[in-house]
Design a protein around this motif. Structure first.
Motif, PDB file in Angstrom:
ATOM      1  N   GLU A  29     -14.880 -13.351 -17.220  1.00  0.00           N
ATOM      2  CA  GLU A  29     -14.213 -14.560 -16.750  1.00  0.00           C
ATOM      3  C   GLU A  29     -13.168 -14.151 -15.722  1.00  0.00           C
ATOM      4  N   GLY A  30     -13.152 -14.827 -14.603  1.00  0.00           N
ATOM      5  CA  GLY A  30     -12.255 -14.458 -13.519  1.00  0.00           C
ATOM      6  C   GLY A  30     -12.918 -13.516 -12.529  1.00  0.00           C
ATOM      7  N   GLY A  31     -14.061 -12.957 -12.922  1.00  0.00           N
ATOM      8  CA  GLY A  31     -14.828 -12.091 -12.038  1.00  0.00           C
ATOM      9  C   GLY A  31     -14.396 -10.643 -12.065  1.00  0.00           C
ATOM     10  N   VAL A  32     -15.062  -9.873 -11.261  1.00  0.00           N
ATOM     11  CA  VAL A  32     -14.756  -8.458 -11.112  1.00  0.00           C
ATOM     12  C   VAL A  32     -13.550  -8.346 -10.190  1.00  0.00           C
ATOM     13  N   ILE A  33     -12.544  -7.590 -10.604  1.00  0.00           N
ATOM     14  CA  ILE A  33     -11.348  -7.427  -9.771  1.00  0.00           C
ATOM     15  C   ILE A  33     -11.641  -6.481  -8.613  1.00  0.00           C
ATOM     16  N   ALA A  34     -12.240  -5.346  -8.914  1.00  0.00           N
ATOM     17  CA  ALA A  34     -12.595  -4.370  -7.883  1.00  0.00           C
ATOM     18  C   ALA A  34     -13.576  -3.372  -8.479  1.00  0.00           C
ATOM     19  N   GLU A  35     -14.288  -2.673  -7.601  1.00  0.00           N
ATOM     20  CA  GLU A  35     -15.236  -1.654  -8.040  1.00  0.00           C
ATOM     21  C   GLU A  35     -15.192  -0.478  -7.082  1.00  0.00           C
ATOM     22  N   THR A  36     -15.562   0.666  -7.603  1.00  0.00           N
ATOM     23  CA  THR A  36     -15.820   1.844  -6.777  1.00  0.00           C
ATOM     24  C   THR A  36     -17.236   2.289  -7.105  1.00  0.00           C
ATOM     25  N   GLU A  37     -17.631   3.407  -6.579  1.00  0.00           N
ATOM     26  CA  GLU A  37     -18.960   3.929  -6.895  1.00  0.00           C
ATOM     27  C   GLU A  37     -19.098   4.218  -8.391  1.00  0.00           C
ATOM     28  N   HIS A  38     -17.989   4.624  -9.033  1.00  0.00           N
ATOM     29  CA  HIS A  38     -18.053   5.076 -10.418  1.00  0.00           C
ATOM     30  C   HIS A  38     -17.326   4.193 -11.432  1.00  0.00           C
ATOM     31  N   PHE A  39     -16.495   3.256 -10.956  1.00  0.00           N
ATOM     32  CA  PHE A  39     -15.665   2.471 -11.881  1.00  0.00           C
ATOM     33  C   PHE A  39     -15.647   0.991 -11.531  1.00  0.00           C
ATOM     34  N   HIS A  40     -15.283   0.206 -12.524  1.00  0.00           N
ATOM     35  CA  HIS A  40     -15.320  -1.259 -12.480  1.00  0.00           C
ATOM     36  C   HIS A  40     -14.024  -1.760 -13.109  1.00  0.00           C
ATOM     37  N   ALA A  41     -13.339  -2.678 -12.446  1.00  0.00           N
ATOM     38  CA  ALA A  41     -12.081  -3.221 -12.974  1.00  0.00           C
ATOM     39  C   ALA A  41     -12.214  -4.724 -13.202  1.00  0.00           C
ATOM     40  N   HIS A  42     -11.765  -5.164 -14.373  1.00  0.00           N
ATOM     41  CA  HIS A  42     -11.780  -6.578 -14.721  1.00  0.00           C
ATOM     42  C   HIS A  42     -10.658  -6.837 -15.714  1.00  0.00           C
ATOM     43  N   GLN A  43     -10.479  -8.093 -16.092  1.00  0.00           N
ATOM     44  CA  GLN A  43      -9.519  -8.430 -17.133  1.00  0.00           C
ATOM     45  C   GLN A  43     -10.256  -9.082 -18.282  1.00  0.00           C
ATOM     46  N   ASP A  44      -9.849  -8.740 -19.495  1.00  0.00           N
ATOM     47  CA  ASP A  44     -10.340  -9.443 -20.677  1.00  0.00           C
ATOM     48  C   ASP A  44      -9.387 -10.608 -20.906  1.00  0.00           C
ATOM     49  N   VAL A  45      -9.810 -11.812 -20.509  1.00  0.00           N
ATOM     50  CA  VAL A  45      -8.921 -12.974 -20.597  1.00  0.00           C
ATOM     51  C   VAL A  45      -8.685 -13.423 -22.032  1.00  0.00           C
ATOM     52  N   ALA A  46      -9.356 -12.798 -22.996  1.00  0.00           N
ATOM     53  CA  ALA A  46      -9.051 -13.076 -24.401  1.00  0.00           C
ATOM     54  C   ALA A  46      -7.621 -12.644 -24.710  1.00  0.00           C
ATOM     55  N   TYR A  47      -7.091 -11.738 -23.890  1.00  0.00           N
ATOM     56  CA  TYR A  47      -5.693 -11.306 -23.980  1.00  0.00           C
ATOM     57  C   TYR A  47      -5.010 -11.821 -22.713  1.00  0.00           C
ATOM     58  N   PRO A  48      -4.493 -13.049 -22.754  1.00  0.00           N
ATOM     59  CA  PRO A  48      -3.992 -13.694 -21.540  1.00  0.00           C
ATOM     60  C   PRO A  48      -2.625 -13.160 -21.090  1.00  0.00           C
ATOM     61  N   ILE A  49      -2.668 -11.970 -20.512  1.00  0.00           N
ATOM     62  CA  ILE A  49      -1.476 -11.335 -19.968  1.00  0.00           C
ATOM     63  C   ILE A  49      -1.739 -11.130 -18.479  1.00  0.00           C
ATOM     64  N   ARG A  50      -0.959 -11.784 -17.653  1.00  0.00           N
ATOM     65  CA  ARG A  50      -1.147 -11.716 -16.202  1.00  0.00           C
ATOM     66  C   ARG A  50      -1.035 -10.270 -15.726  1.00  0.00           C
ATOM     67  N   GLY A  51      -2.074  -9.809 -15.050  1.00  0.00           N
ATOM     68  CA  GLY A  51      -2.070  -8.472 -14.473  1.00  0.00           C
ATOM     69  C   GLY A  51      -2.658  -7.388 -15.347  1.00  0.00           C
ATOM     70  N   LEU A  52      -3.087  -7.726 -16.566  1.00  0.00           N
ATOM     71  CA  LEU A  52      -3.749  -6.743 -17.422  1.00  0.00           C
ATOM     72  C   LEU A  52      -5.092  -6.387 -16.774  1.00  0.00           C
ATOM     73  N   VAL A  53      -5.358  -5.102 -16.648  1.00  0.00           N
ATOM     74  CA  VAL A  53      -6.601  -4.658 -16.012  1.00  0.00           C
ATOM     75  C   VAL A  53      -7.285  -3.643 -16.909  1.00  0.00           C
ATOM     76  N   ILE A  54      -8.596  -3.776 -17.026  1.00  0.00           N
ATOM     77  CA  ILE A  54      -9.417  -2.805 -17.742  1.00  0.00           C
ATOM     78  C   ILE A  54     -10.294  -2.097 -16.710  1.00  0.00           C
ATOM     79  N   VAL A  55     -10.215  -0.785 -16.701  1.00  0.00           N
ATOM     80  CA  VAL A  55     -11.027   0.035 -15.793  1.00  0.00           C
ATOM     81  C   VAL A  55     -12.073   0.745 -16.640  1.00  0.00           C
ATOM     82  N   ALA A  56     -13.340   0.455 -16.378  1.00  0.00           N
ATOM     83  CA  ALA A  56     -14.445   1.047 -17.147  1.00  0.00           C
ATOM     84  C   ALA A  56     -15.316   1.909 -16.248  1.00  0.00           C
ATOM     85  N   SER A  57     -15.804   3.004 -16.814  1.00  0.00           N
ATOM     86  CA  SER A  57     -16.739   3.842 -16.060  1.00  0.00           C
ATOM     87  C   SER A  57     -18.089   3.121 -15.988  1.00  0.00           C
TER      88      SER A  57
END
Length: 158
Positions: A29-57
């Motif tokens: 939800e909210g979409g993909v924030i950013a990506e690189t060749e190896h990583f993906h950044a998004h937010q889990d909106v289940a934890y509604p904290i503005r600016g929380l980012v999850i970076v996954a390989s």
């Protein structure tokens, strides 16, 4: 396969939620924030904290020591870029970084902003879980969370 209920109430059948997110099979939800060749950044909106980012390989690994040299460089460059955007665009002064290897998903890092209201839960890593639960259970300003995602997405993809 596991059935996972997303923050919006939808359920998905996946072997690994991180793999489903990084491959595009599941859209956060909210979409993909950013990506690189190896990583993906998004937010889990289940934890509604503005600016929380999850970076996954994008590669299914469990630990930091499994990153290739190329992935290591990409990782530190990417999280540094995200952190700079959190500070400059959202005014986030401090961030707690949280990563664990015994997760049900694969390698990911939580970048949890610290706001004044969070200090009632303490000032250490032990406060992160109570902060996340408080945010989830007490809601948050969903519109501000989505605005934060939009602003980070814009600056990180320019």
């Amino acid at each position: 396969m596991r059935t996972i209920t997303l923050a919006n109430g939808n359920t998905v059948e996946v072997d690994c939620l991180s793999c489903a997110l990084t491959s595009g099979k599941v859209e956060p939800e909210g979409g993909v924030i950013a990506e690189t060749e190896h990583f993906h950044a998004h937010q889990d909106v289940a934890y509604p904290i503005r600016g929380l980012v999850i970076v996954a390989s994008k590669r299914h690994i469990k630990g930091l020591d499994e990153l290739t040299e190329e992935e290591q460089h990409d990782y530190i460059t990417f999280i540094t870029k995200i952190r700079k955007a959190q500070r400059e665009v959202l005014g986030i002064e401090h961030v707690y970084y949280f990563y664990n290897e015994d997760t049900t998903h694969h390698f990911h890092l939580w970048m949890v902003p610290r706001y004044d209201w969070m200090y009632e839960f303490g000032r250490s890593v032990e406060s992160v879980r109570p902060v996340l639960l408080h945010a989830r259970n007490n809601g948050g300003d969903h519109a501000k969370v989505l605005e934060g995602i939009r602003l980070l997405t814009k600056v990180l993809n320019e």
